[in-house]
Design a protein around this motif. Structure first.
Motif, short mmCIF file in Angstrom:
data_model
loop_
_atom_site.label_atom_id
_atom_site.label_comp_id
_atom_site.label_asym_id
_atom_site.label_seq_id
_atom_site.Cartn_x
_atom_site.Cartn_y
_atom_site.Cartn_z
N GLY A 1 -72.15 27.50 4.53
CA GLY A 1 -71.73 28.95 4.11
C GLY A 1 -71.40 29.37 2.57
N VAL A 2 -72.09 28.44 1.71
CA VAL A 2 -71.61 28.76 0.31
C VAL A 2 -72.74 28.71 -0.66
CG1 VAL A 2 -69.12 28.42 0.33
CG2 VAL A 2 -70.54 26.62 -0.09
N GLY A 3 -72.83 29.08 -1.94
CA GLY A 3 -73.67 28.80 -2.88
C GLY A 3 -73.21 27.68 -3.59
N THR A 4 -73.85 26.78 -4.16
CA THR A 4 -73.61 25.49 -4.80
C THR A 4 -74.08 25.62 -6.07
OG1 THR A 4 -74.96 24.02 -3.61
CG2 THR A 4 -72.71 24.27 -2.91
N PRO A 5 -74.18 26.42 -7.37
CA PRO A 5 -74.96 26.38 -8.36
C PRO A 5 -74.27 25.25 -9.27
CG PRO A 5 -73.39 28.17 -8.29
CD PRO A 5 -73.19 27.51 -7.01
N CYS A 6 -74.77 24.93 -10.40
CA CYS A 6 -74.34 23.81 -11.24
C CYS A 6 -73.28 24.51 -12.13
CB CYS A 6 -75.38 23.25 -12.16
SG CYS A 6 -74.96 22.12 -13.33
N ARG A 7 -72.04 23.59 -12.16
CA ARG A 7 -70.89 24.01 -12.99
C ARG A 7 -71.36 23.05 -14.51
NH1 ARG A 7 -66.55 20.77 -13.32
NH2 ARG A 7 -64.85 21.74 -14.60
N GLY A 8 -71.71 21.94 -14.18
CA GLY A 8 -71.87 21.15 -15.49
C GLY A 8 -72.60 19.73 -15.06
N MET A 9 -73.22 19.04 -16.09
CA MET A 9 -73.82 17.90 -15.83
C MET A 9 -73.79 17.10 -17.23
SD MET A 9 -77.91 18.33 -15.81
CE MET A 9 -78.18 19.87 -14.83
N THR A 10 -73.57 15.80 -16.83
CA THR A 10 -73.47 15.01 -18.03
C THR A 10 -74.21 13.77 -17.88
OG1 THR A 10 -71.71 13.42 -17.14
CG2 THR A 10 -71.05 15.59 -18.59
N PHE A 11 -74.57 13.12 -19.29
CA PHE A 11 -75.37 11.92 -19.14
C PHE A 11 -75.10 10.90 -20.14
CE2 PHE A 11 -78.46 14.97 -17.23
CZ PHE A 11 -79.21 14.15 -16.65
N ASP A 12 -75.39 9.49 -19.71
CA ASP A 12 -75.18 8.56 -20.85
C ASP A 12 -76.38 7.84 -20.51
OD1 ASP A 12 -74.33 6.55 -22.22
OD2 ASP A 12 -73.27 5.49 -20.75
N PHE A 13 -77.26 7.83 -21.56
CA PHE A 13 -78.42 7.38 -21.84
C PHE A 13 -78.45 5.97 -22.22
CE2 PHE A 13 -79.17 11.66 -22.78
CZ PHE A 13 -79.97 12.06 -21.42
N ILE A 14 -78.90 4.79 -21.42
CA ILE A 14 -78.76 3.39 -21.66
C ILE A 14 -79.86 2.74 -22.05
CG2 ILE A 14 -77.93 1.26 -20.56
CD1 ILE A 14 -76.18 2.94 -18.78
N LYS A 15 -81.14 3.23 -21.42
CA LYS A 15 -82.35 2.42 -21.72
C LYS A 15 -83.56 3.35 -21.83
CE LYS A 15 -85.35 -1.00 -19.46
NZ LYS A 15 -86.49 -0.74 -20.24
N THR A 16 -84.62 3.08 -22.68
CA THR A 16 -85.89 3.91 -22.90
C THR A 16 -86.74 3.61 -21.65
OG1 THR A 16 -85.65 3.88 -25.25
CG2 THR A 16 -87.60 4.27 -24.53
N LEU A 17 -87.45 4.58 -21.21
CA LEU A 17 -88.32 4.46 -20.13
C LEU A 17 -89.77 4.90 -20.90
CD1 LEU A 17 -86.43 6.18 -17.29
CD2 LEU A 17 -86.86 3.72 -17.56
N TRP A 18 -90.78 4.09 -20.17
CA TRP A 18 -92.20 4.03 -20.62
C TRP A 18 -92.94 4.43 -19.33
CZ3 TRP A 18 -92.69 3.40 -25.71
CH2 TRP A 18 -91.72 2.67 -26.28
N PRO A 19 -94.35 5.07 -19.65
CA PRO A 19 -95.02 5.28 -18.25
C PRO A 19 -95.39 4.18 -17.39
CG PRO A 19 -96.22 5.98 -20.41
CD PRO A 19 -94.89 4.95 -21.04
N GLY A 20 -95.06 4.51 -16.06
CA GLY A 20 -95.28 3.15 -15.06
C GLY A 20 -94.07 2.49 -14.67
N ASP A 21 -92.84 2.88 -15.60
CA ASP A 21 -91.81 2.02 -15.24
C ASP A 21 -91.23 2.80 -13.97
OD1 ASP A 21 -91.48 0.58 -17.73
OD2 ASP A 21 -90.12 1.90 -18.67
N VAL A 22 -90.46 1.82 -13.39
CA VAL A 22 -89.67 2.23 -11.99
C VAL A 22 -88.30 2.14 -12.28
CG1 VAL A 22 -89.57 1.65 -9.70
CG2 VAL A 22 -91.84 1.23 -10.44
N ILE A 23 -87.54 3.25 -11.54
CA ILE A 23 -86.11 3.34 -11.44
C ILE A 23 -85.76 3.52 -10.21
CG2 ILE A 23 -85.92 3.72 -14.11
CD1 ILE A 23 -85.29 6.69 -13.22
N ASP A 24 -84.57 2.90 -9.88
CA ASP A 24 -83.92 3.54 -8.61
C ASP A 24 -82.77 4.27 -8.95
OD1 ASP A 24 -85.66 1.90 -6.91
OD2 ASP A 24 -84.40 0.19 -7.08
N ILE A 25 -82.33 5.54 -8.46
CA ILE A 25 -81.35 6.11 -8.72
C ILE A 25 -80.47 6.34 -7.48
CG2 ILE A 25 -80.54 8.25 -9.37
CD1 ILE A 25 -83.47 9.00 -10.59
N GLU A 26 -79.23 5.65 -7.74
CA GLU A 26 -78.24 5.65 -6.51
C GLU A 26 -77.46 6.86 -6.73
OE1 GLU A 26 -74.95 2.66 -4.56
OE2 GLU A 26 -76.07 1.99 -6.24
#
Length: 157
Positions: A64-89
């Motif tokens: 019964g509520v809206g849940t828009p984004c208040r904020g987001m942060t990132f810490d980039f650790i590794k470069t990705l290339w085409p075909g790379d596979v990542i698992d996001i937990e």
């Protein structure tokens, strides 16, 4: 054969697997920085569907509520290339009065960290689009997927 670029690997812990597409990359073959929020938002949407009960409604609609984004942060650790596979937990972090955090950690299937991110929705009234307290039903649903927060310890005792 059709290959999916993203799918749920596990519900507990919640993990999605994504394969980097060539179209995600610049001419040198490196993923555009602007694609990482897309990866995060997609993972958050799938995780939110799980929390909502996969009932065809958004997490906010379910409670019964809206849940828009208040904020987001990132810490980039590794470069990705085409075909790379990542698992996001994904998991729930801090739950405040009106907002909460969804944490996401991306790694390669071999365990190498790629990025850490936090997405913070805020609850708003649907009729007025002003901040409101997290409904008790939503708080209870979030606590089922929370890690390392004092409120979780209290709920489990």
């Amino acid at each position: 054969m059709i290959h999916s670029t993203e799918y749920v690997v596990s519900d507990d812990p919640f993990v999605i697997r994504r394969t980097v597409r060539w179209s995600d990359c610049d001419p040198a073959g490196v993923v555009y920085t602007g694609k990482f929020p897309e990866y995060l938002l997609s993972a958050v949407a799938l995780f939110s569907d799980l929390i909502a009960g996969r009932n065809g409604k958004s997490l906010g609609q379910t409670h019964g509520v809206g849940t828009p984004c208040r904020g987001m942060t990132f810490d980039f650790i590794k470069t990705l290339w085409p075909g790379d596979v990542i698992d996001i937990e994904c998991w729930i972090g801090e739950i405040r009065t009106r907002s909460y955090d969804i944490h996401c950690h991306a790694r390669t299937p071999s365990g190498e960290s790629v990025f850490d991110a936090r997405f913070s929705p805020i609850c708003v009234r649907i009729d007025a689009r002003v901040a409101t307290d997290i409904p008790a039903s939503l708080r209870a649903a979030l606590l089922r997927y929370a890690r390392n927060i004092p409120e979780l310890k209290e709920a489990q005792t």
